[in-house]
Design an enzyme around this catalytic site. Structure first.
Site, PDB file in Angstrom:
ATOM      1  N   ARG A   1       0.825  -1.212   0.000  1.00 11.87           N
ATOM      2  CA  ARG A   1       0.000   0.000   0.000  1.00 11.87           C
ATOM      3  C   ARG A   1       0.863   1.268   0.000  1.00 11.87           C
ATOM      4  O   ARG A   1       0.497   2.276  -0.601  1.00 11.87           O
ATOM      5  CB  ARG A   1      -0.941  -0.014   1.204  1.00 11.87           C
ATOM      6  CG  ARG A   1      -2.030  -1.044   0.985  1.00 11.87           C
ATOM      7  CD  ARG A   1      -2.853  -1.321   2.202  1.00 11.87           C
ATOM      8  NE  ARG A   1      -4.043  -2.066   1.787  1.00 11.87           N
ATOM      9  CZ  ARG A   1      -4.882  -2.644   2.614  1.00 11.87           C
ATOM     10  NH1 ARG A   1      -4.712  -2.545   3.912  1.00 11.87           N
ATOM     11  NH2 ARG A   1      -5.926  -3.303   2.153  1.00 11.87           N
TER      12      ARG A   1
ATOM     13  N   LYS B   1     -19.633 -17.912  -1.768  1.00  7.53           N
ATOM     14  CA  LYS B   1     -21.081 -17.826  -1.599  1.00  7.53           C
ATOM     15  C   LYS B   1     -21.759 -16.817  -2.509  1.00  7.53           C
ATOM     16  O   LYS B   1     -21.247 -15.718  -2.725  1.00  7.53           O
ATOM     17  CB  LYS B   1     -21.396 -17.439  -0.153  1.00  7.53           C
ATOM     18  CG  LYS B   1     -21.114 -18.549   0.828  1.00  7.53           C
ATOM     19  CD  LYS B   1     -21.474 -18.106   2.223  1.00  7.53           C
ATOM     20  CE  LYS B   1     -21.506 -19.291   3.181  1.00  7.53           C
ATOM     21  NZ  LYS B   1     -21.925 -18.853   4.514  1.00  7.53           N
TER      22      LYS B   1
ATOM     23  N   GLY C   1      -9.702  -9.784  -2.336  1.00  4.29           N
ATOM     24  CA  GLY C   1      -8.598 -10.286  -1.521  1.00  4.29           C
ATOM     25  C   GLY C   1      -8.115 -11.659  -1.963  1.00  4.29           C
ATOM     26  O   GLY C   1      -6.931 -11.866  -2.255  1.00  4.29           O
TER      27      GLY C   1
ATOM     28  N   GLY D   1     -13.009  -4.035  -0.374  1.00  4.61           N
ATOM     29  CA  GLY D   1     -14.391  -3.567  -0.266  1.00  4.61           C
ATOM     30  C   GLY D   1     -14.770  -2.533  -1.311  1.00  4.61           C
ATOM     31  O   GLY D   1     -15.868  -2.579  -1.878  1.00  4.61           O
TER      32      GLY D   1
HETATM   33  P1  ADP Z   1     -12.562 -12.604  -2.994  1.00  3.73           P
HETATM   34  O1  ADP Z   1     -11.874 -12.425  -1.663  1.00  3.73           O
HETATM   35  O2  ADP Z   1     -11.595 -12.574  -4.130  1.00  3.73           O
HETATM   36  O3  ADP Z   1     -13.716 -11.654  -3.183  1.00  3.73           O
HETATM   37  P2  ADP Z   1     -14.224 -14.743  -1.993  1.00  3.73           P
HETATM   38  O4  ADP Z   1     -13.847 -14.369  -0.599  1.00  3.73           O
HETATM   39  O5  ADP Z   1     -15.610 -14.473  -2.428  1.00  3.73           O
HETATM   40  O6  ADP Z   1     -13.184 -14.094  -3.031  1.00  3.73           O
HETATM   41  O7  ADP Z   1     -14.037 -16.313  -2.201  1.00  3.73           O
HETATM   42  C1  ADP Z   1     -12.841 -17.008  -1.972  1.00  3.73           C
HETATM   43  C2  ADP Z   1     -13.076 -18.321  -1.283  1.00  3.73           C
HETATM   44  O8  ADP Z   1     -13.990 -19.173  -1.979  1.00  3.73           O
HETATM   45  C3  ADP Z   1     -11.789 -19.096  -1.194  1.00  3.73           C
HETATM   46  O9  ADP Z   1     -11.425 -19.236   0.161  1.00  3.73           O
HETATM   47  C4  ADP Z   1     -12.114 -20.444  -1.829  1.00  3.73           C
HETATM   48  O10 ADP Z   1     -11.526 -21.552  -1.141  1.00  3.73           O
HETATM   49  C5  ADP Z   1     -13.597 -20.509  -1.737  1.00  3.73           C
HETATM   50  N1  ADP Z   1     -14.162 -21.441  -2.728  1.00  3.73           N
HETATM   51  C6  ADP Z   1     -14.047 -21.377  -4.054  1.00  3.73           C
HETATM   52  N2  ADP Z   1     -14.636 -22.434  -4.632  1.00  3.73           N
HETATM   53  C7  ADP Z   1     -15.145 -23.198  -3.652  1.00  3.73           C
HETATM   54  C8  ADP Z   1     -15.884 -24.440  -3.612  1.00  3.73           C
HETATM   55  N3  ADP Z   1     -16.222 -25.084  -4.741  1.00  3.73           N
HETATM   56  N4  ADP Z   1     -16.248 -24.920  -2.399  1.00  3.73           N
HETATM   57  C9  ADP Z   1     -15.914 -24.246  -1.283  1.00  3.73           C
HETATM   58  N5  ADP Z   1     -15.233 -23.092  -1.246  1.00  3.73           N
HETATM   59  C10 ADP Z   1     -14.850 -22.562  -2.413  1.00  3.73           C
END
Ligand code: ADP
Ligand code: MG
Length: 399
Positions: free
Chosen positions: A38, A199, A357, A380
């Site tokens: 950063r 999710k 992230g 965010g």
């Molecule tokens: P970002 O931080 O880039 O916005 P997210 O926090 O939404 O991404 O999602 C990342 C998480 O989703 C990771 O920890 C990954 O392990 C999990 N993930 C991805 N695919 C699956 C899956 N099929 N089942 C369970 N967890 C998953």
């Protein structure tokens, strides 16, 4: 977004006091910063102003002190990291407004840099309080915001201040806004979005915004399971939000009406347990997932087909990994698709913007982060931008 001023619009700044909002919320371990990305991002702006002869006052938040002084969250903890990255001495100033700031500014010579105390030590910061902002503005001639990562908050140091002083986007902010503009506001078409992650519930607004803006929506990660379930696929014991199947169907309907093709995996990597290289690992069609199996990655056939989709596109926006990439071999789809996107970008046929992230971690893991057109580390703020929201800190700059 357009119409914001940049450092190019500043006249002679010799002897002027520049108030520069930066992101110094560094990850720490035992009093020292473990990652100075950063600071590196803000360095060009700080050095450009200092080298032009301005007295530069750095303004930032650090942690969540909740509007009170907290000796464990002083910005003095990041002073060393800032000095190291800039290669200059920086004067720590234990206030953000008032006599001590005035006296310190009087000591600073042209081109010197001061580091103000954590602006969240005062309740006026998060309340976006105009009087608090006036106190900070009093010492300065102009305001530069170089902290896109804090722009989704309407706080005194991101919003109110921009209305009180002539305001400019710093170099990092400028780069981020231009990249995001090119990705979703005025993109070269066709546009593909990759949305993955755990999710659907955490990315409902992202998905809803994107289906109205892109031609291809590629859904992977755990959230694809919810969409597959909504289409009647039995996803076994996969992570799945069964209560959101109506929502998933509504998003797919909206996509249909908007002419957006939703791509769901048709083959998947499954296993009975979530562990590295499990004995029960196999690849199958989505319709062949057994009751005791869970989907942990997109399958190789789907990844190849998705790569072909990207080849037909000019712009890509990516948030969220395609699988549980932290655990091998469930990183394979994310790595393969990231490599395809990176190669197309390097060939000049694709503009690729990614953020989030875990997404940044996944692209670093794939070794291709440097080959994307732009990677946002804003977390965010990046997600709110993907949701189509106006960011208060950005809006204030263009007012
Ligand atoms: P970002 O931080 O880039 O916005 P997210 O926090 O939404 O991404 O999602 C990342 C998480 O989703 C990771 O920890 C990954 O392990 C999990 N993930 C991805 N695919 C699956 C899956 N099929 N089942 C369970 N967890 C998953
Ligand atoms: Mg995450």
């Amino acid at each position: 977004m357009s119409g914001f001023r940049t450092l190019d619009d500043l006249g002679d700044v010799t002897g002027k006091v520049a108030l520069v909002r930066v992101d110094l919320n560094l990850p720490m371990n035992g009093g020292s910063a473990t990652d100075v990305t950063r600071v590196e991002a803000a360095a060009p702006t700080i050095l450009e102003l200092a080298d032009a002869g301005a007295k530069v006052l750095l303004l930032a938040h650090f942690g969540r002190p909740g509007g009170k002084r907290n000796s464990t969250m002083s910005t003095s903890f990041v002073q060393d990291a800032v000095e190291d990255v800039l290669g200059r001495e920086v004067m720590f100033i234990s206030e953000v407004a008032g006599t001590i700031v005035d006296q310190s500014v009087a000591i600073l010579r042209d081109g010197d840099i001061g580091l103000l105390e954590n602006t969240r030590f005062w309740a006026g910061e998060e309340a976006n309080d105009a009087d608090f902002a006036k106190g900070i503005a009093a010492t300065a001639d102009f305001f530069v915001n170089d902290a896109f990562s804090a722009a989704h908050r309407a706080h005194a140091s991101t919003e109110a201040l921009a209305h009180l002083l002539p305001s400019y986007a710093g170099r990092a902010m400028e780069k981020e806004l231009k990249a995001l503009d090119a990705a979703l506001e005025k993109p070269e078409q066709p546009v593909a979005a990759v949305v993955g992650g755990a999710k659907v519930s955490s990315k409902l607004d992202v998905l809803t915004n994107l289906v109205g803006k892109v031609q291809h929506l590629i859904i992977g990660g755990g959230m694809a399971n919810t969409f597959l379930a909504a289409r009647g696929v039995d996803v076994g014991k996969s992570l799945c939000e069964h209560d959101l199947t109506d929502t998933a169907n509504a998003i797919m309907d909206k996509a249909d009406h908007a002419g957006c093709t939703v791509h769901l995996p048709y083959d998947v990597v499954v296993s009975q347990e979530f562990a590295a290289n499990p004995a029960s690992l196999r690849v199958c069609n989505v319709h062949e997932v057994a009751e005791d199996e869970m989907i942990l990655d997109v399958g190789p056939l789907a990844v190849e087909a998705l790569g072909d989709v990207l080849k037909t596109c000019r712009t890509l926006v990516w948030n969220g990994p395609m699988g549980a990439f932290e655990t091998e071999p469930f990183d394979e789809a994310t790595v393969a698709l990231a490599k395809t996107a990176a190669a197309l970008t390097q060939d000049g046929s694709l503009i690729s913007v990614a953020g989030g992230g875990d997404t940044v971690a996944a692209l670093n893991h794939a070794g291709v982060a440097g080959d994307f057109s732009y990677i946002s580390t804003a977390g965010g703020a990046f997600l709110e931008w993907m949701e189509g929201k106006e960011l208060p800190g950005v809006a204030a700059l263009s007012a």
